[in-house]
Design an enzyme around this catalytic site. Structure first.
Site, short mmCIF file in Angstrom:
data_model
loop_
_atom_site.label_atom_id
_atom_site.label_comp_id
_atom_site.label_asym_id
_atom_site.label_seq_id
_atom_site.Cartn_x
_atom_site.Cartn_y
_atom_site.Cartn_z
N GLY A 46 1.52 9.60 -12.15
CA GLY A 46 2.13 9.84 -10.86
C GLY A 46 3.38 8.99 -10.71
O GLY A 46 3.51 7.95 -11.35
N GLN A 51 10.22 4.89 -6.35
CA GLN A 51 10.12 4.16 -7.61
C GLN A 51 11.33 4.39 -8.51
O GLN A 51 11.56 3.62 -9.43
CB GLN A 51 8.85 4.55 -8.36
CG GLN A 51 7.58 4.09 -7.67
CD GLN A 51 6.36 4.49 -8.46
OE1 GLN A 51 5.84 5.58 -8.30
NE2 GLN A 51 5.91 3.61 -9.35
N CYS A 95 0.34 0.71 -11.89
CA CYS A 95 1.54 1.27 -11.27
C CYS A 95 2.72 1.09 -12.21
O CYS A 95 2.87 0.01 -12.79
CB CYS A 95 1.79 0.57 -9.93
SG CYS A 95 3.24 1.16 -9.05
N LEU A 96 3.53 2.13 -12.35
CA LEU A 96 4.69 2.03 -13.23
C LEU A 96 5.69 0.99 -12.73
O LEU A 96 6.48 0.47 -13.52
CB LEU A 96 5.37 3.41 -13.37
CG LEU A 96 4.51 4.48 -14.04
CD1 LEU A 96 5.23 5.82 -14.03
CD2 LEU A 96 4.13 4.08 -15.46
N HIS A 137 -2.35 6.94 -3.87
CA HIS A 137 -1.52 5.85 -4.39
C HIS A 137 -0.03 6.20 -4.22
O HIS A 137 0.76 5.38 -3.76
CB HIS A 137 -1.87 5.63 -5.87
CG HIS A 137 -1.02 4.64 -6.59
ND1 HIS A 137 -1.52 3.43 -7.05
CD2 HIS A 137 0.28 4.67 -6.96
CE1 HIS A 137 -0.54 2.78 -7.66
NE2 HIS A 137 0.55 3.51 -7.64
N GLU A 138 0.33 7.44 -4.58
CA GLU A 138 1.73 7.85 -4.49
C GLU A 138 2.19 8.00 -3.03
O GLU A 138 3.32 7.65 -2.69
CB GLU A 138 1.97 9.14 -5.27
CG GLU A 138 1.65 9.06 -6.76
CD GLU A 138 2.31 7.90 -7.49
OE1 GLU A 138 3.39 7.43 -7.07
OE2 GLU A 138 1.73 7.43 -8.48
N HIS A 141 3.21 4.77 -1.68
CA HIS A 141 4.59 4.43 -2.04
C HIS A 141 5.58 4.96 -1.00
O HIS A 141 6.55 4.29 -0.66
CB HIS A 141 4.98 5.00 -3.41
CG HIS A 141 4.59 4.16 -4.57
ND1 HIS A 141 5.08 2.89 -4.79
CD2 HIS A 141 3.75 4.41 -5.60
CE1 HIS A 141 4.56 2.40 -5.90
NE2 HIS A 141 3.74 3.31 -6.42
#
Length: 173
Positions: A46, A51, A95-96, A137-138, A141
Site C-alpha cells: 500500500g 508518502q 510502513c514504506l 493504514h493508508e 496516512h
C-alpha cells in the site's frame, strides 16, 4: 510511469490532513500509475499520496502476495470508512515511510470503504484480513496519522530517532 521518492518519517508532509481530489483527470491518473509503480518497486502492499509528497486523498494497494495469484492493483480516491466491525485484528504493521520498523497494531477486522475510482464512479467494498489492515493504514496516512502513533511514547520516540539517523546517513551518500 515514474518511480517517485518515498518520504521518510519524520517529515511534516506526513502529518498533514490531505485535501480531497476534486476531479479525476490525467494528472490524477498519472499519479496513480506512478504510485503503483513506486509501491511495487519498494516493495510494498500500500502507498498513500502524502508518502510521495502529494497531499491529496488518494491511495493505492495490492495485498496479493502470492506470485501464483493475479495481482489486484487498486486505486482509491477520496476513500472513506463507511462501516467497521466490532471484531478486532492485530497485525504486525510496517510502513514504506518508516523502513525496517514493525509493530503490532490493533484495528477493526473488517471495514467497508467507499471511494471514487479512476473511472470517476463511486465504488464500495468490504475488506477483511490484510486488505482491511492495509486500507485502514493508508487512510490513516491521508489523515496525517502513522502506525507508530498507535504505539506508546517511548517506542514511538525510539523509532523516530532511528529514522532521523537513517535520514542523516542517506543525506551523506
Amino acid at each position: 510511469m515514474t518511480r517517485r521518492a518515498i518520504l521518510i518519517h519524520p517529515d511534516p508532509r506526513l502529518k498533514k490532513v490531505c485535501d480531497p481530489v476534486t476531479a479525476v483527470d490525467d494528472a490524477v491518473r498519472a499519479l496513480a500509475d506512478d504510485m503503483l509503480e513506486t509501491m511495487y518497486d519498494a516493495p510494498g502492499i500500500g502507498l498513500a499520496a502524502p508518502q510521495v509528497g502529494v497531499t491529496k486523498r488518494m491511495l493505492v494497494m495490492d495485498c496479493v502476495k502470492d506470485a501464483a495469484e493475479t495481482p489486484r492493483p487498486m486505486v482509491l480516491i477520496n476513500p472513506e470508512i463507511t462501516w467497521s466491525s466490532e471484531g478486532l485484528n492485530s497485525y504486525e504493521e510496517g510502513c514504506l515511510s518508516i523502513p525496517d520498523q514493525y509493530a503490532s497494531v490493533t484495528r477493526p477486522a473488517e471495514v467497508e470503504i467507499a471511494w471514487l475510482g479512476l473511472d470517476g464512479k463511486r465504488h464500495s467494498e468490504r475488506f477483511e484480513g490484510l486488505w482491511a489492515t492495509c486500507v485502514q493504514h493508508e487512510i490513516d496516512h491521508l489523515n496525517g496519522k502513522l502506525f507508530i502513533d498507535y504505539l506508546g511514547a517511548l517506542k514511538r520516540q525510539m523509532i523516530t530517532r532511528k529514522m532521523e539517523k537513517l535520514k542523516r546517513e542517506m543525506a551523506r551518500t
